[in-house]
Design a protein around this motif. Sequence first.
Motif, PDB file in Angstrom:
ATOM      1  N   GLY A 285      39.341  36.595  -3.561  1.00 33.37           N
ATOM      2  CA  GLY A 285      38.655  37.833  -3.889  1.00 33.37           C
ATOM      3  C   GLY A 285      38.402  38.072  -5.363  1.00 33.37           C
ATOM      4  N   PHE A 286      39.364  37.794  -6.205  1.00 33.18           N
ATOM      5  CA  PHE A 286      39.221  38.091  -7.628  1.00 33.18           C
ATOM      6  C   PHE A 286      38.211  37.149  -8.293  1.00 33.18           C
ATOM      7  N   SER A 287      37.518  37.665  -9.313  1.00 34.77           N
ATOM      8  CA  SER A 287      36.640  36.822 -10.112  1.00 34.77           C
ATOM      9  C   SER A 287      37.344  36.303 -11.363  1.00 34.77           C
ATOM     10  N   ALA A 288      38.502  36.890 -11.702  1.00 34.80           N
ATOM     11  CA  ALA A 288      39.267  36.418 -12.855  1.00 34.80           C
ATOM     12  C   ALA A 288      40.714  36.870 -12.722  1.00 34.80           C
ATOM     13  N   PHE A 289      41.612  36.066 -13.275  1.00 33.21           N
ATOM     14  CA  PHE A 289      43.027  36.414 -13.361  1.00 33.21           C
ATOM     15  C   PHE A 289      43.591  35.777 -14.622  1.00 33.21           C
ATOM     16  N   VAL A 290      44.117  36.605 -15.510  1.00 29.15           N
ATOM     17  CA  VAL A 290      44.734  36.130 -16.741  1.00 29.15           C
ATOM     18  C   VAL A 290      46.163  36.633 -16.795  1.00 29.15           C
ATOM     19  N   ALA A 291      47.114  35.696 -16.870  1.00 33.34           N
ATOM     20  CA  ALA A 291      48.532  36.034 -16.951  1.00 33.34           C
ATOM     21  C   ALA A 291      49.023  35.837 -18.374  1.00 33.34           C
ATOM     22  N   LYS A 292      49.958  36.680 -18.788  1.00 29.89           N
ATOM     23  CA  LYS A 292      50.536  36.594 -20.117  1.00 29.89           C
ATOM     24  C   LYS A 292      52.054  36.673 -20.032  1.00 29.89           C
ATOM     25  N   VAL A 293      52.726  35.892 -20.855  1.00 31.97           N
ATOM     26  CA  VAL A 293      54.153  36.072 -21.103  1.00 31.97           C
ATOM     27  C   VAL A 293      54.269  36.896 -22.374  1.00 31.97           C
ATOM     28  N   ARG A 294      55.062  37.945 -22.332  1.00 36.48           N
ATOM     29  CA  ARG A 294      55.189  38.851 -23.469  1.00 36.48           C
ATOM     30  C   ARG A 294      56.649  38.920 -23.902  1.00 36.48           C
TER      31      ARG A 294
ATOM     32  N   ASP B 139      52.075  39.922 -26.984  1.00 37.64           N
ATOM     33  CA  ASP B 139      51.723  38.713 -26.232  1.00 37.64           C
ATOM     34  C   ASP B 139      52.334  37.485 -26.894  1.00 37.64           C
ATOM     35  N   LEU B 140      53.018  36.675 -26.103  1.00 36.74           N
ATOM     36  CA  LEU B 140      53.601  35.420 -26.577  1.00 36.74           C
ATOM     37  C   LEU B 140      52.778  34.232 -26.104  1.00 36.74           C
ATOM     38  N   VAL B 141      52.389  34.233 -24.838  1.00 37.67           N
ATOM     39  CA  VAL B 141      51.592  33.175 -24.230  1.00 37.67           C
ATOM     40  C   VAL B 141      50.491  33.816 -23.406  1.00 37.67           C
ATOM     41  N   THR B 142      49.262  33.357 -23.579  1.00 34.13           N
ATOM     42  CA  THR B 142      48.150  33.779 -22.727  1.00 34.13           C
ATOM     43  C   THR B 142      47.623  32.551 -21.996  1.00 34.13           C
ATOM     44  N   PHE B 143      47.766  32.545 -20.685  1.00 29.27           N
ATOM     45  CA  PHE B 143      47.295  31.427 -19.884  1.00 29.27           C
ATOM     46  C   PHE B 143      45.777  31.504 -19.702  1.00 29.27           C
ATOM     47  N   ALA B 144      45.174  30.369 -19.392  1.00 27.61           N
ATOM     48  CA  ALA B 144      43.746  30.326 -19.098  1.00 27.61           C
ATOM     49  C   ALA B 144      43.460  31.075 -17.794  1.00 27.61           C
ATOM     50  N   ASP B 145      42.229  31.540 -17.652  1.00 30.30           N
ATOM     51  CA  ASP B 145      41.796  32.234 -16.438  1.00 30.30           C
ATOM     52  C   ASP B 145      42.039  31.353 -15.219  1.00 30.30           C
ATOM     53  N   GLN B 146      42.745  31.901 -14.229  1.00 29.85           N
ATOM     54  CA  GLN B 146      43.071  31.164 -13.020  1.00 29.85           C
ATOM     55  C   GLN B 146      42.722  32.022 -11.804  1.00 29.85           C
ATOM     56  N   GLY B 147      41.524  32.620 -11.824  1.00 31.16           N
ATOM     57  CA  GLY B 147      41.173  33.575 -10.786  1.00 31.16           C
ATOM     58  C   GLY B 147      40.371  33.034  -9.634  1.00 31.16           C
ATOM     59  N   SER B 148      39.958  31.756  -9.691  1.00 29.70           N
ATOM     60  CA  SER B 148      39.052  31.256  -8.663  1.00 29.70           C
ATOM     61  C   SER B 148      39.685  30.269  -7.698  1.00 29.70           C
ATOM     62  N   THR B 149      40.779  29.631  -8.081  1.00 30.14           N
ATOM     63  CA  THR B 149      41.380  28.623  -7.218  1.00 30.14           C
ATOM     64  C   THR B 149      42.848  28.448  -7.579  1.00 30.14           C
TER      65      THR B 149
ATOM     66  N   LEU C 119      61.840  39.093 -22.363  1.00 40.54           N
ATOM     67  CA  LEU C 119      60.603  38.500 -21.872  1.00 40.54           C
ATOM     68  C   LEU C 119      60.127  39.231 -20.623  1.00 40.54           C
ATOM     69  N   SER C 120      58.817  39.385 -20.516  1.00 45.26           N
ATOM     70  CA  SER C 120      58.210  39.975 -19.320  1.00 45.26           C
ATOM     71  C   SER C 120      56.863  39.310 -19.084  1.00 45.26           C
ATOM     72  N   VAL C 121      56.190  39.730 -18.008  1.00 47.58           N
ATOM     73  CA  VAL C 121      54.899  39.173 -17.622  1.00 47.58           C
ATOM     74  C   VAL C 121      53.904  40.308 -17.455  1.00 47.58           C
ATOM     75  N   ALA C 122      52.652  40.072 -17.845  1.00 46.13           N
ATOM     76  CA  ALA C 122      51.552  40.984 -17.547  1.00 46.13           C
ATOM     77  C   ALA C 122      50.473  40.198 -16.825  1.00 46.13           C
ATOM     78  N   GLY C 123      49.980  40.728 -15.722  1.00 49.12           N
ATOM     79  CA  GLY C 123      48.907  40.096 -14.965  1.00 49.12           C
ATOM     80  C   GLY C 123      47.685  40.989 -14.949  1.00 49.12           C
ATOM     81  N   ASN C 124      46.537  40.454 -15.323  1.00 49.84           N
ATOM     82  CA  ASN C 124      45.292  41.222 -15.370  1.00 49.84           C
ATOM     83  C   ASN C 124      44.252  40.550 -14.488  1.00 49.84           C
TER      84      ASN C 124
ATOM     85  N   ILE D  29      55.741  32.382 -12.454  1.00 50.38           N
ATOM     86  CA  ILE D  29      55.740  32.216 -13.899  1.00 50.38           C
ATOM     87  C   ILE D  29      57.174  32.063 -14.369  1.00 50.38           C
ATOM     88  N   SER D  30      57.399  31.097 -15.270  1.00 52.47           N
ATOM     89  CA  SER D  30      58.744  30.883 -15.816  1.00 52.47           C
ATOM     90  C   SER D  30      58.634  30.530 -17.300  1.00 52.47           C
ATOM     91  N   PHE D  31      59.780  30.553 -17.974  1.00 46.47           N
ATOM     92  CA  PHE D  31      59.801  30.240 -19.403  1.00 46.47           C
ATOM     93  C   PHE D  31      61.147  29.614 -19.761  1.00 46.47           C
TER      94      PHE D  31
END
Length: 249
Positions: A182-191, A201-211, A227-232, A243-245
Amino acid sequence: MAGKYGPASVFLFVDGYDVTANNPKGITITHNSETERTDGLGDSAAEYSPVGITSVEMTVDGGLWDTTTNYIHDAMSAKLPTTPQATARVVSLGMAGKTIGVPCMGGTEFQGSYEVLAEQDGLQKANATYTMTGPLDSGMKHVILESATKTGDWDTESTSVDNAASSSAGGTAYLQVVAVSGFSAFVAKVRDSTNDSTWADLVTFADQGSTIGAERQEVSGTVDRYLSVAGNVTGSGSITCFISFIRNP
């Protein structure tokens, strides 16, 4: 967190494929120290000395062979490296469940073999071997930050992971997207945060919203205590991610 665990606590993700969804009967992780034969003329017995290089091999045995999309046949059949330019796959696994804060393991690997077993009195099974390239990121400093299914933006600030102190040598973040629709984009971050209140923001992953898919990303320098995670996400849908670190020593 400390204690014994059973088979229900085991998980294995390879490039977003949930290998344990096909009920493998065993996962074996073998750590090796490479040695060189050092005996010579005049010696009556073979002698060996470590050369200072370690290696890790993982085998997955007895998974139910299944051709459903994103199941074990997809995960293994077309993933054998055939050229020196092949891309290593991202692996995340654990033996103590997927609760935030518990230890896990991760690394990159090349699949060495894929074996399908047909038996007269049983369901077809599949086996695979994986050779890790580089270290297996493991230990109590490699912790789970998130493992959940979400339908909108979220963060884990209320369930952050406390390291008791900041660290100065960087670390490595892992993302596994196991299911997405359903989503057209998903960007996860480790903060990270020094006080569990103000986050950066500590780590910003590439868009992983399609597969489904995975990413491993290294960072250098200071990693704050918490440490925490934000998902957009963009659009409407559902996503299941892990997600792990791990902090460098």
